[in-house]
Design a protein around this motif. Structure first.
Motif, PDB file in Angstrom:
ATOM      1  N   HIS A 123       0.851  -1.187   0.000  1.00  0.00           N
ATOM      2  CA  HIS A 123       0.000   0.000   0.000  1.00  0.00           C
ATOM      3  C   HIS A 123       0.886   1.236   0.000  1.00  0.00           C
ATOM      4  O   HIS A 123       1.759   1.384   0.851  1.00  0.00           O
ATOM      5  N   ASP A 124       0.673   2.082  -0.962  1.00  0.00           N
ATOM      6  CA  ASP A 124       1.394   3.348  -0.979  1.00  0.00           C
ATOM      7  C   ASP A 124       0.457   4.416  -0.420  1.00  0.00           C
ATOM      8  O   ASP A 124      -0.705   4.493  -0.810  1.00  0.00           O
ATOM      9  N   GLU A 125       0.988   5.220   0.510  1.00  0.00           N
ATOM     10  CA  GLU A 125       0.136   6.203   1.204  1.00  0.00           C
ATOM     11  C   GLU A 125      -0.443   7.234   0.235  1.00  0.00           C
ATOM     12  O   GLU A 125      -1.488   7.807   0.491  1.00  0.00           O
ATOM     13  N   VAL A 126       0.268   7.479  -0.859  1.00  0.00           N
ATOM     14  CA  VAL A 126      -0.214   8.465  -1.828  1.00  0.00           C
ATOM     15  C   VAL A 126      -0.981   7.775  -2.946  1.00  0.00           C
ATOM     16  O   VAL A 126      -2.068   8.190  -3.328  1.00  0.00           O
ATOM     17  N   LYS A 127      -0.418   6.714  -3.469  1.00  0.00           N
ATOM     18  CA  LYS A 127      -0.963   6.119  -4.689  1.00  0.00           C
ATOM     19  C   LYS A 127      -1.947   4.981  -4.452  1.00  0.00           C
ATOM     20  O   LYS A 127      -2.531   4.451  -5.386  1.00  0.00           O
ATOM     21  N   GLY A 128      -2.073   4.570  -3.218  1.00  0.00           N
ATOM     22  CA  GLY A 128      -3.028   3.500  -2.925  1.00  0.00           C
ATOM     23  C   GLY A 128      -2.392   2.131  -3.057  1.00  0.00           C
ATOM     24  O   GLY A 128      -1.172   1.985  -2.921  1.00  0.00           O
ATOM     25  N   ASP A 129      -3.225   1.102  -3.327  1.00  0.00           N
ATOM     26  CA  ASP A 129      -2.697  -0.268  -3.406  1.00  0.00           C
ATOM     27  C   ASP A 129      -1.962  -0.472  -4.722  1.00  0.00           C
ATOM     28  O   ASP A 129      -2.474  -0.133  -5.784  1.00  0.00           O
ATOM     29  N   ILE A 130      -0.800  -1.082  -4.616  1.00  0.00           N
ATOM     30  CA  ILE A 130       0.051  -1.257  -5.796  1.00  0.00           C
ATOM     31  C   ILE A 130       0.547  -2.688  -5.845  1.00  0.00           C
ATOM     32  O   ILE A 130       0.753  -3.316  -4.807  1.00  0.00           O
ATOM     33  N   GLU A 131       0.737  -3.167  -7.058  1.00  0.00           N
ATOM     34  CA  GLU A 131       1.215  -4.532  -7.266  1.00  0.00           C
ATOM     35  C   GLU A 131       2.353  -4.492  -8.262  1.00  0.00           C
ATOM     36  O   GLU A 131       2.276  -3.771  -9.258  1.00  0.00           O
ATOM     37  N   PHE A 132       3.384  -5.250  -7.981  1.00  0.00           N
ATOM     38  CA  PHE A 132       4.514  -5.364  -8.910  1.00  0.00           C
ATOM     39  C   PHE A 132       4.933  -6.831  -8.948  1.00  0.00           C
ATOM     40  O   PHE A 132       4.639  -7.575  -8.010  1.00  0.00           O
ATOM     41  N   PRO A 133       5.677  -7.249  -9.982  1.00  0.00           N
ATOM     42  CA  PRO A 133       6.305  -8.561  -9.901  1.00  0.00           C
ATOM     43  C   PRO A 133       7.316  -8.534  -8.752  1.00  0.00           C
ATOM     44  O   PRO A 133       7.866  -7.477  -8.439  1.00  0.00           O
ATOM     45  N   GLU A 134       7.552  -9.684  -8.147  1.00  0.00           N
ATOM     46  CA  GLU A 134       8.582  -9.729  -7.098  1.00  0.00           C
ATOM     47  C   GLU A 134       9.934  -9.373  -7.696  1.00  0.00           C
ATOM     48  O   GLU A 134      10.162  -9.551  -8.894  1.00  0.00           O
ATOM     49  N   ASN A 135      10.806  -8.911  -6.850  1.00  0.00           N
ATOM     50  CA  ASN A 135      12.167  -8.654  -7.322  1.00  0.00           C
ATOM     51  C   ASN A 135      12.935  -9.973  -7.427  1.00  0.00           C
ATOM     52  O   ASN A 135      12.912 -10.782  -6.502  1.00  0.00           O
ATOM     53  N   ASP A 136      13.584 -10.170  -8.567  1.00  0.00           N
ATOM     54  CA  ASP A 136      14.447 -11.350  -8.649  1.00  0.00           C
ATOM     55  C   ASP A 136      15.846 -10.947  -9.112  1.00  0.00           C
ATOM     56  O   ASP A 136      16.664 -11.780  -9.485  1.00  0.00           O
ATOM     57  N   GLN A 137      16.102  -9.660  -9.093  1.00  0.00           N
ATOM     58  CA  GLN A 137      17.411  -9.158  -9.540  1.00  0.00           C
ATOM     59  C   GLN A 137      18.384  -9.173  -8.360  1.00  0.00           C
ATOM     60  O   GLN A 137      18.037  -8.705  -7.269  1.00  0.00           O
ATOM     61  N   ASP A 138      19.558  -9.674  -8.628  1.00  0.00           N
ATOM     62  CA  ASP A 138      20.598  -9.628  -7.597  1.00  0.00           C
ATOM     63  C   ASP A 138      21.263  -8.244  -7.652  1.00  0.00           C
ATOM     64  O   ASP A 138      22.371  -8.085  -8.196  1.00  0.00           O
ATOM     65  N   MET A 139      20.559  -7.268  -7.117  1.00  0.00           N
ATOM     66  CA  MET A 139      21.033  -5.884  -7.228  1.00  0.00           C
ATOM     67  C   MET A 139      22.284  -5.662  -6.372  1.00  0.00           C
ATOM     68  O   MET A 139      22.463  -6.305  -5.341  1.00  0.00           O
ATOM     69  N   ILE A 140      23.074  -4.701  -6.803  1.00  0.00           N
ATOM     70  CA  ILE A 140      24.275  -4.356  -6.017  1.00  0.00           C
ATOM     71  C   ILE A 140      23.833  -3.610  -4.761  1.00  0.00           C
ATOM     72  O   ILE A 140      23.011  -2.690  -4.815  1.00  0.00           O
ATOM     73  N   LEU A 141      24.367  -4.026  -3.633  1.00  0.00           N
ATOM     74  CA  LEU A 141      24.067  -3.345  -2.364  1.00  0.00           C
ATOM     75  C   LEU A 141      25.244  -2.482  -1.934  1.00  0.00           C
ATOM     76  O   LEU A 141      25.070  -1.399  -1.387  1.00  0.00           O
ATOM     77  N   ILE A 142      26.445  -3.030  -2.203  1.00  0.00           N
ATOM     78  CA  ILE A 142      27.640  -2.277  -1.818  1.00  0.00           C
ATOM     79  C   ILE A 142      28.583  -2.226  -3.015  1.00  0.00           C
ATOM     80  O   ILE A 142      28.817  -3.244  -3.675  1.00  0.00           O
ATOM     81  N   LYS A 143      29.050  -1.016  -3.297  1.00  0.00           N
ATOM     82  CA  LYS A 143      29.915  -0.837  -4.472  1.00  0.00           C
ATOM     83  C   LYS A 143      31.334  -1.301  -4.143  1.00  0.00           C
ATOM     84  O   LYS A 143      31.666  -1.568  -2.986  1.00  0.00           O
ATOM     85  N   SER A 144      32.175  -1.344  -5.181  1.00  0.00           N
ATOM     86  CA  SER A 144      33.523  -1.867  -4.942  1.00  0.00           C
ATOM     87  C   SER A 144      34.343  -0.931  -4.049  1.00  0.00           C
ATOM     88  O   SER A 144      35.339  -1.345  -3.459  1.00  0.00           O
ATOM     89  N   ASP A 145      33.895   0.330  -3.908  1.00  0.00           N
ATOM     90  CA  ASP A 145      34.616   1.225  -2.986  1.00  0.00           C
ATOM     91  C   ASP A 145      34.132   1.068  -1.545  1.00  0.00           C
ATOM     92  O   ASP A 145      34.537   1.801  -0.647  1.00  0.00           O
ATOM     93  N   GLY A 146      33.233   0.126  -1.323  1.00  0.00           N
ATOM     94  CA  GLY A 146      32.771  -0.144   0.042  1.00  0.00           C
ATOM     95  C   GLY A 146      31.566   0.692   0.455  1.00  0.00           C
ATOM     96  O   GLY A 146      31.018   0.522   1.549  1.00  0.00           O
TER      97      GLY A 146
END
Ligand code: GLU
Length: 548
Positions: free
Chosen positions: A207-230
């Motif tokens: 639920h988005d407080e502004v936009k209301g109920d929202i649906e997306f596909p689940e995330n399956d991307q192994d996104m970068i959390l920490i860059k090589s500079d730490g």
């Protein structure tokens, strides 16, 4: 090699655990329903009114709930940083009059016990969380270089597949810990990626407080959390900081909306309570011809908060204006609740429009209305503050003639329907300069219908010699101008003049205009009676004598 051993190899300096941090930054002791919000800008230079709209909402919302609002500086992308960026943000907030309970208060100082509030100072904290993820098989080091990522991208494009680092494309996901350790020991640079558990074919709802109920596909991307500079990327810093700072409401630009599935996955992985999200549409500008467009950093210098500081726009007016953009029912509420503080307005996230509009002329009107309600002394004080920073010469004059200036500012003020002249303090001088002899030189007169200097002089001399008396009340004063008209062949009554214009040289309007322009140079001024009274007979005479 176990995950724990790998984690120790990667983060030998990390000594604190997540539990330690949870103890250092415990759940806030606030009453039920108290909101904790934050303004979390990156110090990239241009702070504009769109930024201040979200900052304003974040500032106002917790007030009604007994919550907290803090300022966090998101400076993990040091390439985008601008010198003085932090101070720009802090002074922009001051210009709008937005205070905060905690956070960064200067480049060196901060306030509050949930800091550091500058992300670049939180490296150890992020690393403790990353270490936990490695230990628990929730993340892994990725050694792919830019070219390899580009290669993956090209294959995906060719196969018309989704772009990204996921599934079989997530090459480093399947390395063994021994392989990882070997590369790390060999000094290979690496990033940390989330080991996503998501399934693109499943949906995640929120639920988005502004936009209301929202649906997306689940995330399956192994996104970068920490860059090589730490340094962490936004997603990871958002998780760590908003959890440890105990944020309840995350208000941010809608460009972050598609990242919510990843953010939810992260919060869920750690078993943390999810914050409430409110995504704000991009603010658009209404041009003078009525068309809507995006803000441009180059074109819209006037949109920078700095501009409003420089012109001395009152922060009260800016807050009132921002609230009209934030919730369209605010104006009706304000009409009914004229004297209530703005934080009492029952703000509602759901009433935020999908693309907020910035309309400069409306801000100007609100500000004119507001300044018109101030006492002359209040206007004087604000003008003084503005001049102190931006116009030292005028400051000298208004200091020397303080009481006189307050009287000048009081013309058509402190009455039921005050005059609405100025929208900002920088404008005042251009409205009242002629009240100061020091500024009354090299002037150009805005003569109107009567523009023959001989006739002008006749009118003025006759007036000052026979008809002007500083002690007259307003009615007597005006009746004497009428007598002047009668004597010189001008209609003292407009109706008579309109009926038979050829019988007169002009009307009382023309004659008053001559007097007005003679003493002020201007064709439009506040009340002439008051102006004459404040100037006094001697100065009026001197000004009349100047006209040759
Ligand atoms: N630093 C992020 C930005 O400027 C903040 C987003 C957020 O408020 O979480 O977009």
């Amino acid at each position: 090699m176990t995950n724990k051993e790998l984690a120790d190899l990667m983060y030998p300096h990390v000594t604190k655990t997540i539990e330690d941090y949870e103890k250092i930054f415990p759940k806030r002791n606030l009453k039920d329903g108290a909101m904790v919000s934050r303004y979390a800008p990156s110090p990239t230079g241009f702070v504009h009114m769109g930024n201040m709209l979200s900052c304003f909402i974040e500032n106002i919302v917790p007030k009604r709930t007994g919550g907290k609002f803090y300022l966090r500086i998101e400076d993990t992308d040091q390439k985008r940083e601008v010198a003085g960026g932090i101070n720009n943000i802090i002074s922009a907030m001051k210009t709008i009059g937005l205070s905060y309970d905690e956070g960064v208060i200067s480049e060196e100082e901060e306030l509050g016990s949930y800091g550091p509030y500058i992300q670049s100072k939180r490296r150890d904290i992020y690393h403790a969380f990353a270490k936990y993820m490695i230990e628990n098989d929730l993340a892994y080091p990725c050694f792919c270089e830019a070219e390899e990522i580009e290669e993956i991208r090209n294959i995906q494009k060719e196969n018309k597949e989704r772009i990204g680092y996921y599934g079989e494309y997530a090459k480093c996901r399947n390395l063994t810990n021994d392989e990882r350790a070997e590369k790390i020991k060999a000094g290979m640079p690496y990033t940390i990626r989330i080991k996503s558990r998501g399934d693109f074919n499943k949906r995640v709802k929120f639920h988005d407080e502004v936009k209301g109920d929202i649906e997306f596909p689940e995330n399956d991307q192994d996104m970068i959390l920490i860059k090589s500079d730490g340094m962490p990327l936004y997603h990871f810093a958002h998780l760590v900081d908003d959890h440890l700072m105990r944020t309840t409401h995350v208000l941010r630009g809608e460009d972050w909306l598609p990242s919510v599935p990843l953010h939810l996955e992260l919060f869920d992985m750690f078993g943390f309570e999810r914050p409430k999200y409110a995504h704000l549409g991009l603010i658009m500008i209404v041009d003078s011809n009525g068309t809507k467009r995006k803000i441009s950093k180059r074109k819209d210098k006037d949109f920078a908060v700095k501009h409003y500081h420089e012109i001395g726009m009152p922060s009260y007016a800016m807050q009132e204006y921002l609230m009209t953009i934030a919730n369209s029912n605010f104006e009706a509420w304000r009409e009914e609740n004229k004297d209530k503080p703005i934080e009492e307005f029952p703000f509602d996230f759901a009433k935020i429009g999908s693309s907020p509009l910035f309309d400069y002329s409306k801000l100007v009107n609100i500000s004119k209305n507001y300044i018109s309600t101030l006492s002359a002394k209040e206007v004087y004080d604000n003008l003084y503050t503005w001049c102190d920073e931006f116009d030292k010469d005028f400051l000298e004059l208004i200091t020397k003639y303080k009481d006189y200036t307050i009287d000048v500012l009081n013309i058509e003020r402190e009455q039921e329907k005050p005059r609405k002249d100025f929208s900002c303090y920088s404008e005042i001088k251009s409205y009242i300069w002629y009240m100061y002899d020091e500024l009354f030189s090299d002037v150009t007169y805005e003569w109107q219908n009567i523009n023959d200097i001989k006739e002008i002089n006749t009118i003025l001399k006759t007036y000052i010699d026979k008809y002007y008396d500083i002690n007259d009340d307003k009615d007597t004063w005006f009746s004497k101008i009428k007598l002047l008209c009668d004597e010189l062949g001008y209609a003292s009554n407009i109706k008579d003049y309109k009926k038979n214009p050829d019988a007169y040289k002009g009307s009382v309007v023309d004659v008053s205009m001559v007097i007005r322009v003679a003493v002020t140079t201007k064709k439009a001024t506040p009340d002439l009676y008051d102006i004459l009274k404040l100037l006094g007979t001697d100065r009026i005479k001197t000004r009349i004598d100047k006209i040759k």
